[in-house]
Design a protein around this motif. Sequence first.
Motif, PDB file in Angstrom:
ATOM      1  N   ALA A  96       0.822  -1.210   0.000  1.00 54.97           N
ATOM      2  CA  ALA A  96       0.000   0.000   0.000  1.00 54.97           C
ATOM      3  C   ALA A  96       0.855   1.258   0.000  1.00 54.97           C
ATOM      4  O   ALA A  96       0.470   2.291  -0.571  1.00 54.97           O
ATOM      5  CB  ALA A  96      -0.935  -0.005   1.204  1.00 54.97           C
ATOM      6  N   LEU A  97       2.016   1.180   0.617  1.00 55.59           N
ATOM      7  CA  LEU A  97       2.897   2.349   0.686  1.00 55.59           C
ATOM      8  C   LEU A  97       3.312   2.816  -0.700  1.00 55.59           C
ATOM      9  O   LEU A  97       3.495   4.024  -0.932  1.00 55.59           O
ATOM     10  CB  LEU A  97       4.131   2.003   1.520  1.00 55.59           C
ATOM     11  CG  LEU A  97       5.099   3.140   1.830  1.00 55.59           C
ATOM     12  CD1 LEU A  97       4.433   4.222   2.652  1.00 55.59           C
ATOM     13  CD2 LEU A  97       6.316   2.611   2.565  1.00 55.59           C
ATOM     14  N   THR A  98       3.464   1.887  -1.633  1.00 51.54           N
ATOM     15  CA  THR A  98       3.889   2.268  -2.982  1.00 51.54           C
ATOM     16  C   THR A  98       2.804   3.017  -3.747  1.00 51.54           C
ATOM     17  O   THR A  98       3.109   3.666  -4.757  1.00 51.54           O
ATOM     18  CB  THR A  98       4.287   1.018  -3.786  1.00 51.54           C
ATOM     19  OG1 THR A  98       3.146   0.146  -3.932  1.00 51.54           O
ATOM     20  CG2 THR A  98       5.383   0.250  -3.060  1.00 51.54           C
ATOM     21  N   LYS A  99       1.559   2.934  -3.294  1.00 51.75           N
ATOM     22  CA  LYS A  99       0.472   3.618  -3.994  1.00 51.75           C
ATOM     23  C   LYS A  99       0.590   5.138  -3.883  1.00 51.75           C
ATOM     24  O   LYS A  99       0.010   5.862  -4.687  1.00 51.75           O
ATOM     25  CB  LYS A  99      -0.874   3.167  -3.410  1.00 51.75           C
ATOM     26  CG  LYS A  99      -1.123   1.673  -3.464  1.00 51.75           C
ATOM     27  CD  LYS A  99      -1.252   1.175  -4.885  1.00 51.75           C
ATOM     28  CE  LYS A  99      -1.595  -0.305  -4.922  1.00 51.75           C
ATOM     29  NZ  LYS A  99      -2.902  -0.616  -4.329  1.00 51.75           N
ATOM     30  N   PHE A 100       1.311   5.619  -2.873  1.00 52.64           N
ATOM     31  CA  PHE A 100       1.491   7.062  -2.722  1.00 52.64           C
ATOM     32  C   PHE A 100       2.607   7.606  -3.616  1.00 52.64           C
ATOM     33  O   PHE A 100       2.828   8.811  -3.670  1.00 52.64           O
ATOM     34  CB  PHE A 100       1.810   7.398  -1.267  1.00 52.64           C
ATOM     35  CG  PHE A 100       0.691   7.080  -0.325  1.00 52.64           C
ATOM     36  CD1 PHE A 100      -0.430   7.893  -0.239  1.00 52.64           C
ATOM     37  CD2 PHE A 100       0.735   5.947   0.477  1.00 52.64           C
ATOM     38  CE1 PHE A 100      -1.462   7.601   0.630  1.00 52.64           C
ATOM     39  CE2 PHE A 100      -0.290   5.644   1.358  1.00 52.64           C
ATOM     40  CZ  PHE A 100      -1.400   6.472   1.428  1.00 52.64           C
ATOM     41  N   ILE A 101       3.325   6.704  -4.279  1.00 49.92           N
ATOM     42  CA  ILE A 101       4.413   7.106  -5.166  1.00 49.92           C
ATOM     43  C   ILE A 101       3.927   6.938  -6.596  1.00 49.92           C
ATOM     44  O   ILE A 101       3.827   5.827  -7.120  1.00 49.92           O
ATOM     45  CB  ILE A 101       5.684   6.263  -4.924  1.00 49.92           C
ATOM     46  CG1 ILE A 101       6.109   6.375  -3.456  1.00 49.92           C
ATOM     47  CG2 ILE A 101       6.814   6.698  -5.839  1.00 49.92           C
ATOM     48  CD1 ILE A 101       7.276   5.498  -3.087  1.00 49.92           C
ATOM     49  N   GLY A 102       3.601   8.054  -7.255  1.00 50.72           N
ATOM     50  CA  GLY A 102       3.081   8.022  -8.607  1.00 50.72           C
ATOM     51  C   GLY A 102       4.146   8.311  -9.645  1.00 50.72           C
ATOM     52  O   GLY A 102       5.308   8.596  -9.329  1.00 50.72           O
ATOM     53  N   GLN A 103       3.746   8.244 -10.918  1.00 49.36           N
ATOM     54  CA  GLN A 103       4.690   8.489 -12.003  1.00 49.36           C
ATOM     55  C   GLN A 103       5.073   9.961 -12.106  1.00 49.36           C
ATOM     56  O   GLN A 103       6.208  10.303 -12.436  1.00 49.36           O
ATOM     57  CB  GLN A 103       4.086   8.013 -13.334  1.00 49.36           C
ATOM     58  CG  GLN A 103       5.018   8.161 -14.532  1.00 49.36           C
ATOM     59  CD  GLN A 103       4.420   7.603 -15.810  1.00 49.36           C
ATOM     60  OE1 GLN A 103       3.277   7.125 -15.792  1.00 49.36           O
ATOM     61  NE2 GLN A 103       5.159   7.654 -16.900  1.00 49.36           N
ATOM     62  N   TYR A 104       4.101  10.832 -11.807  1.00 48.24           N
ATOM     63  CA  TYR A 104       4.350  12.262 -11.957  1.00 48.24           C
ATOM     64  C   TYR A 104       4.311  13.015 -10.628  1.00 48.24           C
ATOM     65  O   TYR A 104       4.748  14.156 -10.561  1.00 48.24           O
ATOM     66  CB  TYR A 104       3.312  12.877 -12.908  1.00 48.24           C
ATOM     67  CG  TYR A 104       3.314  12.242 -14.272  1.00 48.24           C
ATOM     68  CD1 TYR A 104       4.326  12.520 -15.181  1.00 48.24           C
ATOM     69  CD2 TYR A 104       2.308  11.352 -14.649  1.00 48.24           C
ATOM     70  CE1 TYR A 104       4.338  11.937 -16.441  1.00 48.24           C
ATOM     71  CE2 TYR A 104       2.316  10.758 -15.904  1.00 48.24           C
ATOM     72  CZ  TYR A 104       3.331  11.062 -16.800  1.00 48.24           C
ATOM     73  OH  TYR A 104       3.347  10.468 -18.035  1.00 48.24           O
ATOM     74  N   ALA A 105       3.790  12.406  -9.609  1.00 53.27           N
ATOM     75  CA  ALA A 105       3.716  13.084  -8.305  1.00 53.27           C
ATOM     76  C   ALA A 105       3.765  12.042  -7.194  1.00 53.27           C
ATOM     77  O   ALA A 105       3.301  10.910  -7.360  1.00 53.27           O
ATOM     78  CB  ALA A 105       2.433  13.909  -8.194  1.00 53.27           C
TER      79      ALA A 105
END
Length: 285
Positions: free
Chosen positions: A238-247
């Motif tokens: 779930a932690l990786t969901k806060f790391i997006g491609q552009y933000a």
Amino acid sequence: MAFLAVEDQATKGRVIGRMVIGLIIALVFLVPYLVMFLGSVKTKEEILSYDSQFLPRDGWQWQNYTEMWSTPETPLPFNMASTIIISVAATLLVLLVAMPAAYYTARFRFPGRMAFMALVILTQMLQPAILTTGLFKEMLLFNIADTWLAMILINAAFNLAFATWMMHSFFAAVPKEVDEAAQLDGAGKFRTLFKVNLPLVWPGIVTAVIFTFVSAWNEFAASLVIMSTAENQPLSVALTKFIGQYATSWQFVFAVSIVSIIPVVILFFFIEKRLIGGLTAGSVK
């Protein structure tokens, strides 16, 4: 008298020197967590700004710890529940299997014993990251993919070897005369294991519990592949969901990371007392 005074001063100097070295080592380990905590109470803009300061410049953003539970990226409350259930269940399953296995291999000689122990330790060389494809196909075969049961079995399997070896060494250190005395008093094998041996090998059990729980809590690779439903995924995914491609919502990344550390710290805080108690009990008995 002068000699004693000089010796006392030298002793105090050594103590102070050790304290300074210990403080420096503690800072080396604690500073990253401090930076992460301070980042969790800053705004996203301040974290990404070039003139960001060590302490929050725009005020302490404590609302990050409440807003992160209702973000659109991931259902964090379900992720926390999944992580707790998987980690606790995997740890209990490891103990249930590893304790009898470690006791039997330490107490009894049987054909292929050394080959069995070598095979157990060899499985520790295999990591979920390189077996994710095979594990995913296996979970599909048993129709348990994307379930808590799948991750409980995987985490238990990959931590079973270490727990067995750890407790095996502690059981082997207990004199066999202890078992013989218990059996003379009428105790069976199970009673001898749980009533007599376990209090003596408690430090080994605590070590296995800590290692298994932390490993299951932090597991990522297999969970990323096998758990596809957002509600079933653990915090590590779930932690990786806060790391997006552009933000990237760094304030939530830091806040979730801090929250995910707390249960492990609490476990170690409570179990450390048991560890010290087990060491004392073992020395007395």
